[in-house]
Design a protein around this motif. Sequence first.
Motif, PDB file in Angstrom:
ATOM      1  N   THR A  78       2.510  -3.945 -14.057  1.00  0.00           N
ATOM      2  CA  THR A  78       3.133  -5.259 -13.634  1.00  0.00           C
ATOM      3  C   THR A  78       2.616  -4.646 -12.863  1.00  0.00           C
ATOM      4  O   THR A  78       4.005  -4.162 -11.725  1.00  0.00           O
ATOM      5  CB  THR A  78       3.909  -5.693 -14.542  1.00  0.00           C
ATOM      6  N   PRO A  79       2.866  -6.110 -11.384  1.00  0.00           N
ATOM      7  CA  PRO A  79       3.223  -5.852  -9.911  1.00  0.00           C
ATOM      8  C   PRO A  79       4.209  -5.533  -9.511  1.00  0.00           C
ATOM      9  O   PRO A  79       4.738  -5.008  -8.999  1.00  0.00           O
ATOM     10  CB  PRO A  79       2.697  -7.605  -9.298  1.00  0.00           C
ATOM     11  N   ALA A  80       5.507  -5.861 -10.413  1.00  0.00           N
ATOM     12  CA  ALA A  80       6.826  -5.509 -10.083  1.00  0.00           C
ATOM     13  C   ALA A  80       6.928  -4.555  -9.927  1.00  0.00           C
ATOM     14  O   ALA A  80       7.360  -3.605  -8.987  1.00  0.00           O
ATOM     15  CB  ALA A  80       8.169  -6.305 -10.390  1.00  0.00           C
ATOM     16  N   VAL A  81       6.671  -3.875 -11.237  1.00  0.00           N
ATOM     17  CA  VAL A  81       6.561  -2.359 -10.918  1.00  0.00           C
ATOM     18  C   VAL A  81       5.717  -1.349 -10.705  1.00  0.00           C
ATOM     19  O   VAL A  81       6.819  -0.711  -9.573  1.00  0.00           O
ATOM     20  CB  VAL A  81       6.276  -1.908 -12.913  1.00  0.00           C
ATOM     21  N   VAL A  82       4.628  -1.530 -10.228  1.00  0.00           N
ATOM     22  CA  VAL A  82       3.941  -0.915  -8.987  1.00  0.00           C
ATOM     23  C   VAL A  82       4.453  -1.226  -7.384  1.00  0.00           C
ATOM     24  O   VAL A  82       5.122  -0.493  -7.074  1.00  0.00           O
ATOM     25  CB  VAL A  82       2.612  -1.627  -9.274  1.00  0.00           C
ATOM     26  N   ALA A  83       4.871  -1.926  -7.463  1.00  0.00           N
ATOM     27  CA  ALA A  83       5.440  -2.880  -5.966  1.00  0.00           C
ATOM     28  C   ALA A  83       6.887  -1.966  -5.826  1.00  0.00           C
ATOM     29  O   ALA A  83       7.082  -1.258  -4.432  1.00  0.00           O
ATOM     30  CB  ALA A  83       5.229  -4.265  -5.898  1.00  0.00           C
ATOM     31  N   ARG A  84       7.730  -2.034  -6.604  1.00  0.00           N
ATOM     32  CA  ARG A  84       8.549  -0.551  -6.537  1.00  0.00           C
ATOM     33  C   ARG A  84       8.033   1.181  -6.859  1.00  0.00           C
ATOM     34  O   ARG A  84       9.120   1.776  -6.002  1.00  0.00           O
ATOM     35  CB  ARG A  84       9.975  -1.638  -7.450  1.00  0.00           C
ATOM     36  N   MET A 136       5.494   2.357  -5.189  1.00  0.00           N
ATOM     37  CA  MET A 136       4.949   2.725  -4.434  1.00  0.00           C
ATOM     38  C   MET A 136       5.964   2.007  -3.556  1.00  0.00           C
ATOM     39  O   MET A 136       5.960   2.341  -2.170  1.00  0.00           O
ATOM     40  CB  MET A 136       4.290   1.375  -3.890  1.00  0.00           C
ATOM     41  N   SER A 137       7.009   1.056  -3.421  1.00  0.00           N
ATOM     42  CA  SER A 137       8.075   0.873  -2.057  1.00  0.00           C
ATOM     43  C   SER A 137       8.645   2.482  -1.873  1.00  0.00           C
ATOM     44  O   SER A 137       8.789   2.739  -0.394  1.00  0.00           O
ATOM     45  CB  SER A 137       8.572   0.049  -2.386  1.00  0.00           C
ATOM     46  N   GLY A 138       8.700   3.762  -2.801  1.00  0.00           N
ATOM     47  CA  GLY A 138       9.319   4.660  -2.371  1.00  0.00           C
ATOM     48  C   GLY A 138       8.693   6.186  -2.347  1.00  0.00           C
ATOM     49  O   GLY A 138       9.185   6.809  -2.244  1.00  0.00           O
ATOM     50  N   MET A 139       7.068   5.596  -1.899  1.00  0.00           N
ATOM     51  CA  MET A 139       6.322   6.440  -1.872  1.00  0.00           C
ATOM     52  C   MET A 139       5.850   6.004  -0.161  1.00  0.00           C
ATOM     53  O   MET A 139       5.851   5.603   0.374  1.00  0.00           O
ATOM     54  CB  MET A 139       4.957   6.532  -1.793  1.00  0.00           C
ATOM     55  N   ASN A 140       5.738   7.337   0.440  1.00  0.00           N
ATOM     56  CA  ASN A 140       5.171   7.477   1.582  1.00  0.00           C
ATOM     57  C   ASN A 140       3.704   8.021   1.827  1.00  0.00           C
ATOM     58  O   ASN A 140       3.771   9.675   1.756  1.00  0.00           O
ATOM     59  CB  ASN A 140       5.810   8.225   2.876  1.00  0.00           C
ATOM     60  N   VAL A 141       2.821   7.775   1.223  1.00  0.00           N
ATOM     61  CA  VAL A 141       1.489   8.233   1.361  1.00  0.00           C
ATOM     62  C   VAL A 141       0.599   8.090   2.240  1.00  0.00           C
ATOM     63  O   VAL A 141       0.241   9.375   1.890  1.00  0.00           O
ATOM     64  CB  VAL A 141       0.600   6.530   0.852  1.00  0.00           C
ATOM     65  N   ALA A 142       1.131   7.400   3.190  1.00  0.00           N
ATOM     66  CA  ALA A 142       0.661   7.966   4.775  1.00  0.00           C
ATOM     67  C   ALA A 142       1.024   9.337   5.075  1.00  0.00           C
ATOM     68  O   ALA A 142       0.131  10.449   5.384  1.00  0.00           O
ATOM     69  CB  ALA A 142       1.176   7.250   6.340  1.00  0.00           C
ATOM     70  N   ARG A 143       2.075   9.469   5.119  1.00  0.00           N
ATOM     71  CA  ARG A 143       2.817  10.450   5.505  1.00  0.00           C
ATOM     72  C   ARG A 143       2.164  12.319   4.188  1.00  0.00           C
ATOM     73  O   ARG A 143       1.992  13.526   4.781  1.00  0.00           O
ATOM     74  CB  ARG A 143       3.946  10.767   4.989  1.00  0.00           C
ATOM     75  N   ALA A 144       1.879  11.830   3.155  1.00  0.00           N
ATOM     76  CA  ALA A 144       1.624  12.735   2.361  1.00  0.00           C
ATOM     77  C   ALA A 144      -0.284  12.553   2.761  1.00  0.00           C
ATOM     78  O   ALA A 144      -0.188  14.694   2.096  1.00  0.00           O
ATOM     79  CB  ALA A 144       1.736  12.222   0.769  1.00  0.00           C
ATOM     80  N   ARG A 178       1.896  -0.361   3.568  1.00  0.00           N
ATOM     81  CA  ARG A 178       2.046  -1.761   3.286  1.00  0.00           C
ATOM     82  C   ARG A 178       0.534  -2.296   2.246  1.00  0.00           C
ATOM     83  O   ARG A 178       0.409  -2.698   1.067  1.00  0.00           O
ATOM     84  CB  ARG A 178       3.012  -1.864   4.718  1.00  0.00           C
ATOM     85  N   PHE A 179      -0.105  -1.200   3.150  1.00  0.00           N
ATOM     86  CA  PHE A 179      -1.761  -1.940   2.883  1.00  0.00           C
ATOM     87  C   PHE A 179      -1.890  -0.927   1.774  1.00  0.00           C
ATOM     88  O   PHE A 179      -2.727  -1.547   0.254  1.00  0.00           O
ATOM     89  CB  PHE A 179      -2.634  -1.339   3.663  1.00  0.00           C
ATOM     90  N   ALA A 180      -1.264   0.207   1.134  1.00  0.00           N
ATOM     91  CA  ALA A 180      -1.444   0.930   0.098  1.00  0.00           C
ATOM     92  C   ALA A 180      -0.471   0.418  -0.745  1.00  0.00           C
ATOM     93  O   ALA A 180      -1.661   0.156  -2.157  1.00  0.00           O
ATOM     94  CB  ALA A 180      -1.108   2.407   0.109  1.00  0.00           C
ATOM     95  N   ARG A 181       0.657  -0.279  -0.283  1.00  0.00           N
ATOM     96  CA  ARG A 181       0.979  -0.938  -2.007  1.00  0.00           C
ATOM     97  C   ARG A 181       0.808  -1.920  -1.955  1.00  0.00           C
ATOM     98  O   ARG A 181       0.630  -2.306  -3.042  1.00  0.00           O
ATOM     99  CB  ARG A 181       2.666  -1.293  -1.069  1.00  0.00           C
ATOM    100  N   ARG A 182       0.224  -2.846  -1.048  1.00  0.00           N
ATOM    101  CA  ARG A 182      -0.136  -4.348  -1.074  1.00  0.00           C
ATOM    102  C   ARG A 182      -1.729  -3.967  -2.612  1.00  0.00           C
ATOM    103  O   ARG A 182      -2.518  -4.531  -3.291  1.00  0.00           O
ATOM    104  CB  ARG A 182      -1.413  -5.101  -0.308  1.00  0.00           C
ATOM    105  N   VAL A 193      -0.800  -3.014  -6.102  1.00  0.00           N
ATOM    106  CA  VAL A 193      -0.003  -4.441  -6.539  1.00  0.00           C
ATOM    107  C   VAL A 193      -1.597  -5.302  -6.738  1.00  0.00           C
ATOM    108  O   VAL A 193      -1.726  -5.753  -8.105  1.00  0.00           O
ATOM    109  CB  VAL A 193       0.672  -5.630  -5.499  1.00  0.00           C
ATOM    110  N   GLY A 194      -1.890  -5.273  -6.287  1.00  0.00           N
ATOM    111  CA  GLY A 194      -4.007  -6.189  -6.046  1.00  0.00           C
ATOM    112  C   GLY A 194      -4.960  -5.648  -7.290  1.00  0.00           C
ATOM    113  O   GLY A 194      -4.957  -5.855  -8.141  1.00  0.00           O
ATOM    114  N   VAL A 195      -4.528  -4.155  -7.518  1.00  0.00           N
ATOM    115  CA  VAL A 195      -5.577  -3.645  -8.745  1.00  0.00           C
ATOM    116  C   VAL A 195      -5.019  -4.187  -9.657  1.00  0.00           C
ATOM    117  O   VAL A 195      -5.112  -3.939 -10.690  1.00  0.00           O
ATOM    118  CB  VAL A 195      -6.050  -1.887  -7.226  1.00  0.00           C
ATOM    119  N   ALA A 196      -3.753  -3.349  -9.904  1.00  0.00           N
ATOM    120  CA  ALA A 196      -2.762  -4.117 -11.533  1.00  0.00           C
ATOM    121  C   ALA A 196      -2.635  -5.174 -11.207  1.00  0.00           C
ATOM    122  O   ALA A 196      -3.018  -5.349 -12.742  1.00  0.00           O
ATOM    123  CB  ALA A 196      -1.518  -3.362 -10.608  1.00  0.00           C
ATOM    124  N   THR A 197      -3.186  -6.399 -10.528  1.00  0.00           N
ATOM    125  CA  THR A 197      -2.743  -7.706 -10.808  1.00  0.00           C
ATOM    126  C   THR A 197      -4.848  -8.392 -11.670  1.00  0.00           C
ATOM    127  O   THR A 197      -4.418  -8.741 -11.988  1.00  0.00           O
ATOM    128  CB  THR A 197      -2.379  -8.511  -9.451  1.00  0.00           C
TER     129      THR A 197
END
Length: 407
Positions: free
Chosen positions: A90-96, A98-106, A337-341, A344-348
């Motif tokens: 669900t978009p809410a679960v994926v967004a929540r 992803m909000s705790g992940m620093n994809v760029a730093r990883a 932000r781009f990764a999170r969006r 969420v878009g892929v999940a939706t």
Amino acid sequence: MRWTATGMLVAMAVLFFSTHALSEGGHPAWGYVNAFAEAAMVGGLADWFAVTALFRHPLGLPIPHTAIIPENKDRIADTMAQFLRENFLTPAVVARRMSGMNVARAVGDFLIASPEEGGDDTRSRITGGAAEMLAEVLESLDPDRLGNQMRSGLASQLQKLDVSPLAGRMLESAMADRQHRPLIDGIVRWTGLTLEDNEEMVKDIIHKRANSVLRWTGLDERISASVLDGLYKLLAEVLVDPYHPLRFKIEEGLEKLAQDLQHDPETRERVEEMKRDLIENPAVAEWWMGVWERIRQSLIRRAREADSGLGIEMRNGLADLGKALASDARLQMQINRFARRTAVGVATRYGTEIVTLVSETVKRWDATTITGRIESAVGRDLQFIRINGTLVGGLVGMTLHFIVSFM
């Protein structure tokens, strides 16, 4: 674990039968032992039946409500897919999440990993794969169509570019820094070489313009030779004398041209018209296609040659990108932000297709496959159920024997 559970069941059966006679006329303790063994055997058999009934028919007998998983694998697949869809994609679960992940730093830490951590080898594999993919893409796409698309893109950008003021400022800056002198020298040399290559044409023009008396006396040839000698002498003087008056005239003309390119509407319009004619000229289009084909072939060759330097450049670029991703907080925020969006878009958009893939994959498994995979995943715990059932059953039997003995 299966052998352990079965061994305990067999041991309880042996203990029950061996202590049955002793429990009736012997020491009272044998009664507790026999009660323990009897209840443990029953508990172990019951849990063996329950565990076995999940995956197959006990002893091969088609007992109702056994072989539960194989008989209901399609319903299990649909339920599993629906569970994933409602609780994970669900978009809410994926967004929540992803909000705790620093994809760029990883990604940055991955790209700047030290050689001891396999960083160079990782970058080599990435750049090797990317280079081969680039070569495959360039070979698979229609070169003419791709070249025309790139030409159209460049032409569109050039159409938007106001060339005249830019050229005027460049010329004005070059003259301020005295960098126009090599240009004047080049023009003078080019004029001299052009005149040398066209001496016969100049002589022919003078011969045709001269009157009959001059031609009859041969003075036209002397005049044409004098004209050519004078022009050569003038060009040589201009070339060696940095303060020649003709140079100043040329510089005045260049200064006026620089001002007109920036401020004169008519000059700017003429330059823009020349630019449009040049862009639309078929010869320019043909020239560009030749340039593009050479660029394309060079890229393909460099991508496939290990020692071409392209791999080194790409590895250095990846390392620089990794450092930027690891240290630039603003860049990290934008990429996260781009990764999170995107997630969420892929999940939706594709969540249903993803869970459908899970459901259809499970449905395609035969009964043996799904039984083996689930049993292997939770097998130890299933056998612990049997072991615990044996032990708990024995304890319950011994407790009941203790209660009955005092009634």
